[in-house]
Motif scaffolding. Sequence first.
Motif, mmCIF file in Angstrom:
data_model
loop_
_atom_site.group_PDB
_atom_site.id
_atom_site.type_symbol
_atom_site.label_atom_id
_atom_site.label_comp_id
_atom_site.label_asym_id
_atom_site.label_seq_id
_atom_site.Cartn_x
_atom_site.Cartn_y
_atom_site.Cartn_z
ATOM 1 N N UNK A 37 8.800 -5.293 1.592
ATOM 2 C CA UNK A 37 9.124 -4.657 0.312
ATOM 3 C C UNK A 37 8.187 -5.170 -0.786
ATOM 4 N N UNK A 38 8.031 -4.340 -1.825
ATOM 5 C CA UNK A 38 7.223 -4.773 -2.975
ATOM 6 C C UNK A 38 8.110 -5.579 -3.916
ATOM 7 N N UNK A 39 8.458 -6.763 -3.471
ATOM 8 C CA UNK A 39 9.406 -7.613 -4.178
ATOM 9 C C UNK A 39 8.762 -8.261 -5.397
ATOM 10 N N UNK A 40 9.594 -8.806 -6.276
ATOM 11 C CA UNK A 40 9.070 -9.569 -7.419
ATOM 12 C C UNK A 40 8.741 -10.978 -6.944
ATOM 13 N N UNK B 41 9.688 4.145 14.100
ATOM 14 C CA UNK B 41 8.541 4.366 13.201
ATOM 15 C C UNK B 41 7.774 5.624 13.594
ATOM 16 N N UNK B 42 7.760 5.947 14.888
ATOM 17 C CA UNK B 42 7.138 7.222 15.295
ATOM 18 C C UNK B 42 7.834 8.398 14.614
ATOM 19 N N UNK B 43 9.174 8.373 14.665
ATOM 20 C CA UNK B 43 9.924 9.481 14.063
ATOM 21 C C UNK B 43 9.757 9.509 12.553
ATOM 22 N N UNK C 62 7.731 -0.246 6.803
ATOM 23 C CA UNK C 62 8.786 0.742 6.585
ATOM 24 C C UNK C 62 9.880 0.651 7.635
ATOM 25 N N UNK C 63 9.802 -0.347 8.499
ATOM 26 C CA UNK C 63 10.682 -0.372 9.663
ATOM 27 C C UNK C 63 12.157 -0.253 9.288
#
Lengths: 469, 469
Positions: A140-143, A264-266, A326-327
């Motif tokens: 994630x693009x965490x702080x 992740x394929x889907x 994105x898992x």
Amino acid sequence: MPAGTSMSGLRRELSDAIGDPDRVSEGDSIRVLHSADLSPNPPRLPDLVVFPTSIEEISAVLAIASEQRVPVTPFGAGTSTDGHIIPLEGGISLDLSGMDRILALRSEDHTATVEAGVLRESLNRAAGPQGLFFPVDPGADASLGGMAATNASGTTTVRYGAMRQQVLGLTVVLPSGEVVRTGGRAMKSSSGYELGGLFVGSEGTLGVIAELTLRLYAIPEHVIAAQAFFADLDSACEAARALVAVGASVNRVELLDGESMRAINNFKQLGLPESPCLFLEFAGSPAATEEDAALAREVVEEYGCSEFAVETDHTARVRLWQARHDITFAIAEAQKGGRLQATDVCVPISELPRAIRAARETADRLEIDVAIVGHVGDGNYHVVHLFDADDPEQARRAKVLKTEIFEEALACGGTCSGEHGIGIGKIDELAVEHGDLLPLMRGIKQVIDPNWIMNPGKVLLPDPPDHPR
Amino acid sequence: MPAGTSMSGLRRELSDAIGDPDRVSEGDSIRVLHSADLSPNPPRLPDLVVFPTSIEEISAVLAIASEQRVPVTPFGAGTSTDGHIIPLEGGISLDLSGMDRILALRSEDHTATVEAGVLRESLNRAAGPQGLFFPVDPGADASLGGMAATNASGTTTVRYGAMRQQVLGLTVVLPSGEVVRTGGRAMKSSSGYELGGLFVGSEGTLGVIAELTLRLYAIPEHVIAAQAFFADLDSACEAARALVAVGASVNRVELLDGESMRAINNFKQLGLPESPCLFLEFAGSPAATEEDAALAREVVEEYGCSEFAVETDHTARVRLWQARHDITFAIAEAQKGGRLQATDVCVPISELPRAIRAARETADRLEIDVAIVGHVGDGNYHVVHLFDADDPEQARRAKVLKTEIFEEALACGGTCSGEHGIGIGKIDELAVEHGDLLPLMRGIKQVIDPNWIMNPGKVLLPDPPDHPR
């Protein structure tokens, strides 16, 4: 909130202190946004959300909260995975997203000083043109403040270490409102007790991390990514263990089981083989990187790797790692609804195959459809699934799964949390793993936060439980 | 020792507790051996020296000491450089040299568990045949427990980090005699407050480190050492700064000024050029190492390096590094007598040239003959000289030198101690550098060592100073 707190009085006082009523909010939609994270814990609304933009404002808010015994829950980007930002006892959600300035980027020193709300990808965008990057990469693009609060790590920790290894200095606002500074800008120090490393991983329970001085690293000249596919999960784990044992120079060693690959394929239509896989990365000078990849290939082939797909193209690499990141969303999408549970144990690498075999068997026995992914170069893996928390049987089985995975990890010499922290959900596990240390942890909490206003209900509960508050 | 303590009673009680009167000594020669270290601090005899050989014995000794409020000063190999092992208030010197067993060496995990008295070279002798080594290298053959106690570092820290980065788990005997365990065997953990990192660097003031689980590393396949000579000290510093700024992959970046080179030449008859020098080391695969050395050579030549002498022969390399490690003795030999003072500041690397220029100027102004050496890849350097502590003018000037070097480092964003710790001699500097943190440090000390029996007079003094003890 303590009985008898005047909400309108508190709101006025906070508005006066920070000089801007718009940054003290009681609005329902804003409170809802600060009531839940990615964890299966039920949401809880804060009474107020405060948006400070300076250390002085954080200090003023905490001084008022201390005075009135109002709970304060720091909030970064809301990406925590065990309820850290849920204000369990109401009170103030302290949203640090407005503290988003990069205060210094020292390219010669390979350090940056940032406000706590700066997102890790923002720091990387600023550092990139200087040939530098910040390695800790939890997905994630965490702080960065939030990442320090949980001692976050991620895909590159096998090479660069976790957050604690990157933090050179911190500015922390104590619960009293007092501002202290740990460490500094030097690469190392033996100057007194290392309190920086105590605030890192304290999950907002000892004060508010307001600024951080962090290490940066030179962007490697050359990078090779590779995917090593295996017929079964056990072979992939054995190969990961062997890579570490031979001391292969790797940047990333990520495990995705068949279920994860399908997800992740889907999710991203990648068309990858749907068998257990190690995502690997090698980085350095061109010659060294080629050597490292060749050695790794030899090792994994000894453990039955059936396909070793190398990727040097930058765009393709980014797409691959994005898929890995994105898992969670991919699994959420695949499993359609319910609450997400992600275990976070970490074991010595030699025990990884045994621990993951046991996790797989437990999930099968409990008939839970799980995906297993992990930063296995560190021995850290997540067993991920969604469940209906309102279904008592599903909730029970989810709990059994989590407990058995933890017990197995502990039996292997491991820990209940590799990177997510204790939060709400691992308080019992912390007591099993480090029960002997709890009196010291509570004593330190009492010294720094004598009124227990900081992030109540996380990491530690007061002892005795009827502690005055 | 508290007034009224019965020495014979205490001795008998300790002998009974550890079951062996021979390991509780009042002998003068043994007490003298435990009265001083390599620092300029005057010696002080302990009342008793106790030699435990197990955690249980340490625990029994501390329980008795707590009960009777007897000061306890842990003693490892006696190589500390700021008085850490001097029993300032008498009492018990707890000599851990009998705790010298390597309890586990896990070659697959790259970890070892050792008792606190194991010397770093002993661990390396045991790990070597497995293709592994322990990187922290302070020069002296210190005990691993002592090295953890001061968060020691050394020549390879630029690549591998200091002690704190190597400690995965600790067994600590608290002042009460209670035994606790921090961390574990996993490579990372976010399981509650990181108390291991607090005990590391606590210099024996919070308890006794009895066992450590440490990271090991694969011995690099290929190593190249190089010596880069410069016409002046400033150019050597600028070259070191540039090496770090460009992100050169180095294993070691050590500075020796002309005075240091003369001293090691005289001490070991090496016949090296007596001009300022960077000792460099590169390690990895053969191709990568050659590339790294070539890049470093390019960089240092831009900064006026007049000779770049490469050494790949193992024996020659060992001799060279041994000379570097013997520097303290070489300087002591060169300067003939007196007490040794070695400053230990560490600055951001970009400030290194400025800081060392200032140190040189201060020494010249004070007419003190100093040698300057350092782990300059980390920004850590030592200004070393001998002085006659009984000569008030020499003592005054030594103090001024130390203070001015510290103030310059602080002005550069640096720290009073890169690796030696606070000990006796930097208590005032700690107060200047981290005065805001002292109340927290004292609060933590009070929680863990409520009777202030552990290593009194080091790191922290009680506040108020007449704290009951």
